[in-house]
Design a protein around this motif. Structure first.
Motif, PDB file in Angstrom:
ATOM      1  N   TYR A   7       0.837  -1.198   0.000  1.00 41.79           N
ATOM      2  CA  TYR A   7       0.000   0.000   0.000  1.00 41.79           C
ATOM      3  C   TYR A   7       0.880   1.259   0.000  1.00 41.79           C
ATOM      4  N   ALA A   8       1.896   1.297   0.849  1.00 44.30           N
ATOM      5  CA  ALA A   8       2.796   2.452   0.908  1.00 44.30           C
ATOM      6  C   ALA A   8       3.519   2.651  -0.428  1.00 44.30           C
ATOM      7  N   LEU A   9       3.933   1.572  -1.060  1.00 46.28           N
ATOM      8  CA  LEU A   9       4.597   1.676  -2.363  1.00 46.28           C
ATOM      9  C   LEU A   9       3.651   2.222  -3.431  1.00 46.28           C
ATOM     10  N   ARG A  10       2.401   1.787  -3.393  1.00 47.35           N
ATOM     11  CA  ARG A  10       1.430   2.297  -4.380  1.00 47.35           C
ATOM     12  C   ARG A  10       1.176   3.794  -4.175  1.00 47.35           C
ATOM     13  N   VAL A  11       1.105   4.245  -2.926  1.00 48.79           N
ATOM     14  CA  VAL A  11       0.935   5.680  -2.652  1.00 48.79           C
ATOM     15  C   VAL A  11       2.168   6.443  -3.126  1.00 48.79           C
ATOM     16  N   GLY A  16       4.587   9.956  -7.569  1.00 49.58           N
ATOM     17  CA  GLY A  16       5.739  10.138  -8.439  1.00 49.58           C
ATOM     18  C   GLY A  16       7.056  10.187  -7.678  1.00 49.58           C
ATOM     19  N   LEU A  17       7.087   9.604  -6.491  1.00 44.32           N
ATOM     20  CA  LEU A  17       8.295   9.600  -5.672  1.00 44.32           C
ATOM     21  C   LEU A  17       9.021   8.271  -5.813  1.00 44.32           C
ATOM     22  N   SER A  18      10.310   8.288  -5.500  1.00 43.91           N
ATOM     23  CA  SER A  18      11.103   7.061  -5.599  1.00 43.91           C
ATOM     24  C   SER A  18      10.930   6.162  -4.379  1.00 43.91           C
ATOM     25  N   GLY A  19      10.567   6.744  -3.255  1.00 42.62           N
ATOM     26  CA  GLY A  19      10.453   5.974  -2.028  1.00 42.62           C
ATOM     27  C   GLY A  19      11.785   5.766  -1.342  1.00 42.62           C
ATOM     28  N   GLU A  20      12.829   6.379  -1.895  1.00 36.67           N
ATOM     29  CA  GLU A  20      14.175   6.230  -1.351  1.00 36.67           C
ATOM     30  C   GLU A  20      14.268   6.727   0.095  1.00 36.67           C
ATOM     31  N   ILE A  34       7.092   8.781   4.663  1.00 35.91           N
ATOM     32  CA  ILE A  34       7.509   9.018   3.281  1.00 35.91           C
ATOM     33  C   ILE A  34       7.931  10.475   3.170  1.00 35.91           C
ATOM     34  N   ALA A  35       9.192  10.714   2.852  1.00 34.61           N
ATOM     35  CA  ALA A  35       9.661  12.081   2.625  1.00 34.61           C
ATOM     36  C   ALA A  35       9.051  12.582   1.313  1.00 34.61           C
ATOM     37  N   VAL A  36       8.597  13.825   1.322  1.00 38.22           N
ATOM     38  CA  VAL A  36       7.954  14.418   0.146  1.00 38.22           C
ATOM     39  C   VAL A  36       8.779  15.619  -0.297  1.00 38.22           C
ATOM     40  N   ASP A  37       9.060  15.701  -1.590  1.00 37.22           N
ATOM     41  CA  ASP A  37       9.820  16.826  -2.132  1.00 37.22           C
ATOM     42  C   ASP A  37       9.001  18.109  -2.075  1.00 37.22           C
TER      43      ASP A  37
END
Length: 109
Positions: A7-11, A16-20, A34-37
């Motif tokens: 679920y977190a990966l789909r969000v 449009g984030l890498s999830g890094e 999840i860090a957001v730009d």
């Protein structure tokens, strides 16, 4: 746990984030960071994070030193569709909001 990760990966992908710069705290209650730009209009220069907990759902927080200050909470379902979460996050970046008085200390991992 695997369902939360998926679920977190789909969000993350919907945003449009890498999830890094993301992590999941596996202790109960399960939590996602999840860090957001970018930065929010009322908090220029502050790092932004998207947080999820299994009991409360999604929130947006700004980093203030070692603290995460929640500035918005997504109402409704705890696990809304990723597209709904992404739309809500994008709205937060385009509108001005006042912070609520909820503080979380430290990161979730």
């Amino acid at each position: 746990m695997a369902q939360v990760l998926d679920y977190a990966l789909r969000v993350t992908r919907e945003l449009g984030l890498s999830g890094e710069s993301s992590c999941i705290d596996r202790e109960k209650p399960l939590r996602v960071y999840i860090a957001v730009d970018g930065s929010l209009p009322d908090h220029p220069g502050s790092d932004v994070a998207l947080l999820w907990t299994e009991g409360h759902g999604w929130a947006i927080a700004v980093e203030n030193g070692a603290e995460l200050v929640v500035v918005a909470q997504l109402a409704g379902a705890v696990e809304p569709p990723p597209r709904t979460v992404a739309r809500w996050v994008r709205r937060q970046f385009s509108t001005s909001r006042s912070p609520v008085s909820m503080t979380r200390t430290g990161h979730v991992a």
